[in-house]
Write a protein that holds these residues in place. Sequence first.
Motif, PDB file in Angstrom:
ATOM      1  N   TRP B 114       3.606  -5.513   0.061  1.00 13.76           N
ATOM      2  CA  TRP B 114       3.328  -4.088   0.273  1.00 13.76           C
ATOM      3  C   TRP B 114       1.816  -3.856   0.439  1.00 13.76           C
ATOM      4  O   TRP B 114       1.397  -3.120   1.344  1.00 13.76           O
ATOM      5  CB  TRP B 114       3.918  -3.323  -0.917  1.00 13.76           C
ATOM      6  N   LEU B 115       1.021  -4.518  -0.389  1.00 19.30           N
ATOM      7  CA  LEU B 115      -0.441  -4.369  -0.261  1.00 19.30           C
ATOM      8  C   LEU B 115      -0.899  -4.851   1.118  1.00 19.30           C
ATOM      9  O   LEU B 115      -1.740  -4.216   1.763  1.00 19.30           O
ATOM     10  CB  LEU B 115      -1.154  -5.168  -1.361  1.00 19.30           C
ATOM     11  N   LEU B 116      -0.340  -5.949   1.572  1.00 18.14           N
ATOM     12  CA  LEU B 116      -0.763  -6.505   2.863  1.00 18.14           C
ATOM     13  C   LEU B 116      -0.142  -5.750   4.038  1.00 18.14           C
ATOM     14  O   LEU B 116      -0.775  -5.611   5.091  1.00 18.14           O
ATOM     15  CB  LEU B 116      -0.416  -7.996   2.931  1.00 18.14           C
ATOM     16  N   LEU B 178      -2.115  -8.760  -9.233  1.00 21.89           N
ATOM     17  CA  LEU B 178      -2.535  -8.990  -7.840  1.00 21.89           C
ATOM     18  C   LEU B 178      -3.651  -8.049  -7.379  1.00 21.89           C
ATOM     19  O   LEU B 178      -4.282  -8.301  -6.351  1.00 21.89           O
ATOM     20  CB  LEU B 178      -1.327  -8.853  -6.899  1.00 21.89           C
ATOM     21  N   TRP B 179      -3.886  -7.011  -8.133  1.00 20.40           N
ATOM     22  CA  TRP B 179      -4.840  -5.991  -7.675  1.00 20.40           C
ATOM     23  C   TRP B 179      -6.236  -6.581  -7.444  1.00 20.40           C
ATOM     24  O   TRP B 179      -6.966  -6.156  -6.552  1.00 20.40           O
ATOM     25  CB  TRP B 179      -4.898  -4.847  -8.701  1.00 20.40           C
ATOM     26  N   ARG B 180      -6.579  -7.592  -8.252  1.00 18.98           N
ATOM     27  CA  ARG B 180      -7.930  -8.176  -8.143  1.00 18.98           C
ATOM     28  C   ARG B 180      -8.193  -8.744  -6.757  1.00 18.98           C
ATOM     29  O   ARG B 180      -9.347  -8.967  -6.389  1.00 18.98           O
ATOM     30  CB  ARG B 180      -8.159  -9.243  -9.215  1.00 18.98           C
ATOM     31  N   PHE B 181      -7.158  -9.006  -5.982  1.00 20.40           N
ATOM     32  CA  PHE B 181      -7.383  -9.572  -4.644  1.00 20.40           C
ATOM     33  C   PHE B 181      -7.563  -8.505  -3.563  1.00 20.40           C
ATOM     34  O   PHE B 181      -7.811  -8.838  -2.409  1.00 20.40           O
ATOM     35  CB  PHE B 181      -6.198 -10.480  -4.256  1.00 20.40           C
ATOM     36  N   THR B 182      -7.405  -7.234  -3.949  1.00 22.11           N
ATOM     37  CA  THR B 182      -7.433  -6.200  -2.916  1.00 22.11           C
ATOM     38  C   THR B 182      -8.845  -5.844  -2.462  1.00 22.11           C
ATOM     39  O   THR B 182      -9.018  -5.312  -1.367  1.00 22.11           O
ATOM     40  CB  THR B 182      -6.729  -4.905  -3.382  1.00 22.11           C
ATOM     41  N   ALA B 183      -9.840  -6.106  -3.307  1.00 21.46           N
ATOM     42  CA  ALA B 183     -11.214  -5.741  -2.920  1.00 21.46           C
ATOM     43  C   ALA B 183     -11.635  -6.485  -1.659  1.00 21.46           C
ATOM     44  O   ALA B 183     -12.476  -6.006  -0.900  1.00 21.46           O
ATOM     45  CB  ALA B 183     -12.170  -6.034  -4.078  1.00 21.46           C
ATOM     46  N   PRO B 209     -10.271   4.103   3.187  1.00 21.93           N
ATOM     47  CA  PRO B 209      -9.722   5.309   2.543  1.00 21.93           C
ATOM     48  C   PRO B 209      -8.284   5.611   2.972  1.00 21.93           C
ATOM     49  O   PRO B 209      -7.484   6.096   2.165  1.00 21.93           O
ATOM     50  CB  PRO B 209     -10.650   6.439   3.002  1.00 21.93           C
ATOM     51  N   ARG B 210      -7.961   5.282   4.228  1.00 19.63           N
ATOM     52  CA  ARG B 210      -6.582   5.552   4.680  1.00 19.63           C
ATOM     53  C   ARG B 210      -5.602   4.632   3.952  1.00 19.63           C
ATOM     54  O   ARG B 210      -4.519   5.038   3.534  1.00 19.63           O
ATOM     55  CB  ARG B 210      -6.474   5.354   6.194  1.00 19.63           C
ATOM     56  N   TRP B 211      -5.989   3.351   3.821  1.00 24.29           N
ATOM     57  CA  TRP B 211      -5.167   2.390   3.072  1.00 24.29           C
ATOM     58  C   TRP B 211      -4.976   2.886   1.637  1.00 24.29           C
ATOM     59  O   TRP B 211      -3.868   2.913   1.109  1.00 24.29           O
ATOM     60  CB  TRP B 211      -5.867   1.027   3.077  1.00 24.29           C
ATOM     61  N   SER B 212      -6.093   3.299   1.049  1.00 19.62           N
ATOM     62  CA  SER B 212      -6.078   3.714  -0.340  1.00 19.62           C
ATOM     63  C   SER B 212      -5.162   4.930  -0.539  1.00 19.62           C
ATOM     64  O   SER B 212      -4.403   5.000  -1.511  1.00 19.62           O
ATOM     65  CB  SER B 212      -7.513   4.051  -0.753  1.00 19.62           C
ATOM     66  N   ALA B 213      -5.187   5.856   0.401  1.00 20.23           N
ATOM     67  CA  ALA B 213      -4.352   7.057   0.294  1.00 20.23           C
ATOM     68  C   ALA B 213      -2.873   6.686   0.385  1.00 20.23           C
ATOM     69  O   ALA B 213      -2.028   7.195  -0.360  1.00 20.23           O
ATOM     70  CB  ALA B 213      -4.721   8.047   1.394  1.00 20.23           C
ATOM     71  N   ARG B 214      -2.554   5.759   1.293  1.00 23.73           N
ATOM     72  CA  ARG B 214      -1.171   5.334   1.443  1.00 23.73           C
ATOM     73  C   ARG B 214      -0.686   4.627   0.173  1.00 23.73           C
ATOM     74  O   ARG B 214       0.438   4.834  -0.294  1.00 23.73           O
ATOM     75  CB  ARG B 214      -1.048   4.376   2.643  1.00 23.73           C
TER      76      ARG B 214
END
Lengths: 332, 264
Positions: B114-116, B178-183, B209-214
């Motif tokens: 989902w993150l990717l 897994l969040w640590r890999f999102t930066a 910002p668009r990714w973050s909002a989604r």
Amino acid sequence: MYTQALDTHGKEPLPAATGESGAQAQRFQARVDAEDKIEPKDWMPDAYRQTLIRQISQHAHSEIVGMLPEGNWITRAPSLRRKAVLIAKVQDEGGHGMYLYSAAETLGISRAQMFEQLLSGTAKYSSIFNYPTLTWADLGAIGWLVDGAAIMNQIPICRCSYGPYARAMVRICKEESFHQRQGFEIMLTLAQGSGAQRAMAQDALNRWWWPSIMMFGPSDADSKHTAQSMRWKIKRFSNDELRQKFVDITVPQAQFLGLAIPDRELRWDPGTQHYLIGPIDWNEFHAVLKGNGPCNRERLEARRAADEAGRWVREAAAAHARKQSTRTPQAP
Amino acid sequence: MSARTYAPNERDPAQQEAHFRYVLRLGDTSLVLGQRLGEWVGHAPALEEDLGLANLALDLIGQARLLLTYAGELEGRGRDEDALAFLRDAPEFANLTLAEQPNGDFGHTIVRQWLLDAWQLEIYEGLRVSADTRLGAIAAKAIKETRYHHRFSSGWLIRLGDGTQESHDRVQAALDSLWRFTAELFAADDVDERMKAAAIAPALTELAPRWSARIDEDLRAATLKRPAAQPYPWHGRRGVHTEHLGHMLTEMQHLQRTYPGVRW
């Protein structure tokens, strides 16, 4: 891919249920004889229903368990094209399982019940999937031989008297014949490749030939349900007839590949215009069917592990669906 | 993105190298993620999910083939998709570090996916108007697949997050891990800057910002908590990977390495 004639290895068909009138049975047989398709809501003898449930669910299980030996090579496929083709193939098999489970469900059994029978070991699936895939060439041999044998078994089922099964089989056969060609193409590439690749191809043929021959089930003399299944037009050809067709088509293909069939007694018989094979080791066949093949334990354990590991996911999906249904505003 | 037209013959060597790297990174991310999903086939929680995960894997391998073939052409050293996929060692792989993380349980796989997916949605959307029309055409095909992937992964994120207590806890734990890999997803470097300047790639600063909002929208629906930002020591896109990638490649590359120079 499918399955040997497993229908000959289940329990005896149930006796006709009480209340089935002779007239109904006669009308049913007359429709079958007239090549009419029997549909889910039509009256049918209980033994016909049970035979179909057993055969279709075994077929579905074979597709699902069959995902494992080939899935074993997805992460190691030797090129990206091969990897994509293999994923698509294994996915097709899952799809075949799905429509076969659906076809069986029209006869009054749920997928959950069928899964339970598979996981508890009471349902059978094709013995071929209890053999291991040890090298990449095994993927070629499975496509070429196992899918080739499956097609031979399945083409007649496209004309099965039970409509949902026959229709599912039409689509399945189209995809299987694609798989068979892909498998042959893997074998051809290896046969025309390096010495190591040719050896890999020959080794795969050595290991898959006899198990593929056994996919057609016991010889006609030992096959107890063939006659009734033929009367019901569930089965159109006997095990030995189908096996012979497979041998006649496959031997020249092996010659084309430059590979040797592992049967010293194999010979062309000008009298019958058939290739005659040596004796089949039925002890091996029965041992594998009884659960003593090389991978029976691994296959069932893999299915059980997936089921067990996925339980919390399925429970979550059900819980979420319940929450959603209570949240959905009622129509005014 | 500017309207400047990209002309390949204007490239200087540094630009050419950056262009190769950029496409390689996209291709490697799809390949490595597709390879991970391939491990699931036959073992998913239900038959429908088996087919779904296989479908995602198939799409991603398909993207990887187009992107790696193109990367090989940009590089100009005669490497095709298979040479790039099977004959490079881990430090030469340029995928996002997140993509190579092991499958874990189904919740882990869904969170990673989902993150990717959300990342690819932004990247491919931006690339559709790339001055590099070849890349634009690949993105136009990939965006359709990615929209389906995101529907699949966000659908499961929400079901698991807002399912049972166990599923909620499991998927929150996966997210926390897994969040640590999102930066790394939107950390632009010289390659990204050059591609942006040449109107080949969208500006990562605009996509973030668009990714973050989604992500926030899906997390709300899934009743999950967004973890705090963490510093990131991983630079998969620059070849600095976690230990997991080497094992994956050992398996993936086994046949090509064992029997060099033959056709399969």
